[in-house]
Motif scaffolding. Sequence first.
Motif, PDB file in Angstrom:
ATOM      1  N   VAL A  71       0.846  -1.189   0.000  1.00  0.00           N
ATOM      2  CA  VAL A  71       0.000   0.000   0.000  1.00  0.00           C
ATOM      3  C   VAL A  71       0.881   1.239   0.000  1.00  0.00           C
ATOM      4  CG1 VAL A  71      -1.871   1.221   1.161  1.00  0.00           C
ATOM      5  CG2 VAL A  71      -1.747  -1.276   1.300  1.00  0.00           C
ATOM      6  N   SER A  72       0.649   2.130  -0.953  1.00  0.00           N
ATOM      7  CA  SER A  72       1.405   3.375  -1.027  1.00  0.00           C
ATOM      8  C   SER A  72       0.514   4.542  -0.616  1.00  0.00           C
ATOM      9  CB  SER A  72       1.940   3.589  -2.445  1.00  0.00           C
ATOM     10  OG  SER A  72       0.863   3.788  -3.352  1.00  0.00           O
ATOM     11  N   TYR A  73       1.109   5.707  -0.447  1.00  0.00           N
ATOM     12  CA  TYR A  73       0.354   6.869   0.032  1.00  0.00           C
ATOM     13  C   TYR A  73      -0.701   7.341  -0.977  1.00  0.00           C
ATOM     14  CZ  TYR A  73       3.605   7.312   3.914  1.00  0.00           C
ATOM     15  OH  TYR A  73       4.328   7.083   5.056  1.00  0.00           O
ATOM     16  N   SER A  74      -0.546   6.958  -2.230  1.00  0.00           N
ATOM     17  CA  SER A  74      -1.517   7.393  -3.241  1.00  0.00           C
ATOM     18  C   SER A  74      -2.742   6.482  -3.295  1.00  0.00           C
ATOM     19  CB  SER A  74      -0.863   7.422  -4.627  1.00  0.00           C
ATOM     20  OG  SER A  74      -0.482   6.117  -5.025  1.00  0.00           O
ATOM     21  N   ASN A  75      -2.693   5.363  -2.598  1.00  0.00           N
ATOM     22  CA  ASN A  75      -3.760   4.366  -2.730  1.00  0.00           C
ATOM     23  C   ASN A  75      -5.049   4.648  -1.957  1.00  0.00           C
ATOM     24  OD1 ASN A  75      -1.315   1.659  -2.864  1.00  0.00           O
ATOM     25  ND2 ASN A  75      -2.183   2.897  -4.504  1.00  0.00           N
ATOM     26  N   PRO A  76      -4.999   5.053  -0.684  1.00  0.00           N
ATOM     27  CA  PRO A  76      -6.235   5.089   0.120  1.00  0.00           C
ATOM     28  C   PRO A  76      -7.369   5.919  -0.458  1.00  0.00           C
ATOM     29  CG  PRO A  76      -4.326   5.246   1.557  1.00  0.00           C
ATOM     30  CD  PRO A  76      -3.817   5.352   0.151  1.00  0.00           C
ATOM     31  N   THR A  77      -7.073   7.001  -1.178  1.00  0.00           N
ATOM     32  CA  THR A  77      -8.165   7.826  -1.686  1.00  0.00           C
ATOM     33  C   THR A  77      -8.936   7.131  -2.811  1.00  0.00           C
ATOM     34  OG1 THR A  77      -6.595   8.918  -3.178  1.00  0.00           O
ATOM     35  CG2 THR A  77      -7.078   9.999  -1.067  1.00  0.00           C
ATOM     36  N   ARG A  78      -8.319   6.163  -3.483  1.00  0.00           N
ATOM     37  CA  ARG A  78      -8.988   5.479  -4.592  1.00  0.00           C
ATOM     38  C   ARG A  78      -9.328   4.031  -4.263  1.00  0.00           C
ATOM     39  NH1 ARG A  78      -5.731   4.398  -8.375  1.00  0.00           N
ATOM     40  NH2 ARG A  78      -3.822   4.802  -7.196  1.00  0.00           N
ATOM     41  N   GLN A  79      -8.546   3.430  -3.408  1.00  0.00           N
ATOM     42  CA  GLN A  79      -8.704   2.009  -3.099  1.00  0.00           C
ATOM     43  C   GLN A  79      -9.321   1.888  -1.703  1.00  0.00           C
ATOM     44  OE1 GLN A  79      -4.826   0.255  -3.902  1.00  0.00           O
ATOM     45  NE2 GLN A  79      -4.778   1.155  -5.965  1.00  0.00           N
ATOM     46  N   VAL A  80     -10.619   1.593  -1.695  1.00  0.00           N
ATOM     47  CA  VAL A  80     -11.473   1.866  -0.531  1.00  0.00           C
ATOM     48  C   VAL A  80     -11.238   0.953   0.662  1.00  0.00           C
ATOM     49  CG1 VAL A  80     -13.296   2.889  -1.927  1.00  0.00           C
ATOM     50  CG2 VAL A  80     -13.281   0.406  -1.546  1.00  0.00           C
ATOM     51  N   LEU A  81     -10.401  -0.055   0.535  1.00  0.00           N
ATOM     52  CA  LEU A  81     -10.131  -0.933   1.676  1.00  0.00           C
ATOM     53  C   LEU A  81      -8.904  -0.503   2.479  1.00  0.00           C
ATOM     54  CD1 LEU A  81     -10.833  -4.501   0.221  1.00  0.00           C
ATOM     55  CD2 LEU A  81     -12.317  -3.069   1.629  1.00  0.00           C
ATOM     56  N   TYR A  82      -8.228   0.571   2.058  1.00  0.00           N
ATOM     57  CA  TYR A  82      -6.992   0.963   2.722  1.00  0.00           C
ATOM     58  C   TYR A  82      -7.137   2.318   3.407  1.00  0.00           C
ATOM     59  CZ  TYR A  82      -5.456  -2.592  -0.580  1.00  0.00           C
ATOM     60  OH  TYR A  82      -5.347  -3.748  -1.313  1.00  0.00           O
ATOM     61  N   THR A  83      -6.343   2.505   4.460  1.00  0.00           N
ATOM     62  CA  THR A  83      -6.286   3.777   5.181  1.00  0.00           C
ATOM     63  C   THR A  83      -4.843   4.255   5.231  1.00  0.00           C
ATOM     64  OG1 THR A  83      -5.932   2.774   7.366  1.00  0.00           O
ATOM     65  CG2 THR A  83      -8.223   3.008   6.611  1.00  0.00           C
ATOM     66  N   HIS A  84      -4.662   5.435   5.778  1.00  0.00           N
ATOM     67  CA  HIS A  84      -3.317   6.003   5.897  1.00  0.00           C
ATOM     68  C   HIS A  84      -2.404   5.102   6.725  1.00  0.00           C
ATOM     69  CE1 HIS A  84      -0.181   9.022   6.326  1.00  0.00           C
ATOM     70  NE2 HIS A  84      -0.239   8.862   7.648  1.00  0.00           N
ATOM     71  N   GLN A  85      -2.957   4.437   7.720  1.00  0.00           N
ATOM     72  CA  GLN A  85      -2.135   3.571   8.574  1.00  0.00           C
ATOM     73  C   GLN A  85      -1.498   2.432   7.785  1.00  0.00           C
ATOM     74  OE1 GLN A  85      -1.403   4.102  11.825  1.00  0.00           O
ATOM     75  NE2 GLN A  85      -2.501   6.044  11.589  1.00  0.00           N
TER      76      GLN A  85
END
Length: 650
Positions: free
Chosen positions: A345-359
């Motif tokens: 998971v990279s920092y660009s992912n959470p806004t588009r990939q709904v299963l991930y968060t900043h953590q």
Amino acid sequence: MRGVNNLTNWGPTTRFLVGSTGLDEAKKDIYGRYTYREDVGTVFEVDGTSFNKLPETEQHYINVKGTLINVNKLEDFKQSDKSILLNNSGEEDLKKYRYYYWFGFPCRNQPTVYMNDEPVSITTIFNEQQLEQLNKGFNSLDLTQRHYFTITKNNDSITVDTLSKILDPKKQVESIKGIDLSMIYFAFTDPSGTSSPGWPMRLFIAALLDHCPDLYNTDINIIGLRCSANGSLQKSQVYNIKIPQISETSKGSAGWVGWERNEKGAFGPKLAVMSSSMDPIKLAESSSDLNMRLMKWRLVPELDLDVMKRTKCLLLGAGTLGCHVARNLLAWGFRNITFVDNAKVSYSNPTRQVLYTHQDCLNGGQKKAEAAANSLKAILPTVNSKSIFAHIPMPGYPVGEDLMEEMYNNVKLITDAIVEHDVVFLLLDSREARWLPTVIAALHGKIVINAALGFDSYLVMRHGVGLNVAGAGGEGLRAATVPGGRLGCYFCNDVTAPGNTFAERTLDQQCTVTRPGVAAIAGALAVEMLAALLQHPLGVEAPAVYNPDNKEIDSVDDGILGSVPHSIRGFLHSYQTVLPTCAKFTQCIACSDVVLNAYKDKGTEFLLKVFESGKYLERITGLEELHISAEMNDMLAFSDDEDQGNIDNE
């Protein structure tokens, strides 16, 4: 009912006996309700609203009033004489009993009445106009009068009246003489979904005989009124009941029966484990399926909810598409989901990939497959979500000696995962990454749902499953539909083998760039396509039409969720969707017999040649000769044009 002589208030009531601790032994009013349910059979409902001062009102439901009796100790419940309690309840009041819990529907066991003939549909007695009058008259009754009432048929006219209009409520014993029973139908709201009447009929007859002894040794007509959700009375039944002559033996032996059988079919109480209803995890599990149950109860009675729970889904790719597909699978009731991915998971992912968060991005990023699986469990703890960290070997990506062992392990991981699952979702970034899973899934006969994204376009399709390619071409093209087993795969429209699409691309060019809504749309459609396929009576063999606009196509090809297309191509810039259909290509570089047999016979040796160069696939399938033939035709056509031009010039 509260006293059989009070005909203006006739209606079934219930008594509940409740075994619990820490409660005062006191009686409380409680409400239950019943209705005719064509889809699930006879249902009597008691829920949280049953303790309200006034019952909840809902169309087509009949509320009944009862009594809740609490006892402090389980021993008190076990030691209580159930037959005496039932007899006392019946003599005192035709009510109902409950709890430890055990439902009882008190009814006299004497006299025994008989049906003269098999019940008939109400449509054989009343015409459509009369049924409309009946429905209107029934709805005009007060809610408390809808349990039991009368229907009078006078020529073409139908009249719905309370029992007090026929029988005098002021007299405890009323003679039936002087009333033409051939014109009178005694009616009750019937919760039964079979040809047999529901339990309120037994109470009705018992009360009628108590109030009107002259009904002994007569035949009476009784209507079990069954009102469907749309207000139709078509399912209602008419019973012709023969009541024998009363005897002194019957009078002396009259008692009360009506205890409900438990899950084992024996007479005994049922156990309500309160911890199961209070456990938040179990509450989440039961509540998460509420929308699915409502769909089945209200809209699609044929919906098979269990098939979703049983189906094991493998998601190859845990990126934007994978996240959206997983969330929609949860909503549809799928509970076995496995992710395969080799990224973090990279920092660009959470806004588009709904299963991930900043953590999930911290400390170098968590593995995507693992983070996605954990995220699903955080949403629904009972889901069986797993993760596999693996790289998918691809055509045009040669494998060096130092990576050979890793390649073997990855191929084994992918193969084992596909074999263990029922459905494979291809949600990968590149065309070449989809080749190996397509081949393995085709070899093992798995359902494949493919989703691919462009900047503002998307493709969702299902692969053919089940039948060999041989003979699929001509027959499929001449027909209006293509059987599910003969549908083409993702590569059947290609005449070139997949290769390294990332070669000579800069890092920014290798990133997938799409409009934010495209993945959500494609992910949702991919799951909807699978749901429609699983609910179709033909399953994976569900046909796809060549032309969905063809009005001559027989709707028999549709399932309970509609037709199942082969592919869906959407274009967000014009907000258009098309549904192309193609049959299997005999020279397909992924699902053709020659490729599947080569992989089955030579295994890794075959794969290494493909990984070295995708052109190998073109050679063994005959596409290379097809290219040469096409080029030769172009050259001949060019030569003919040139010659013709010279002639014209001359």
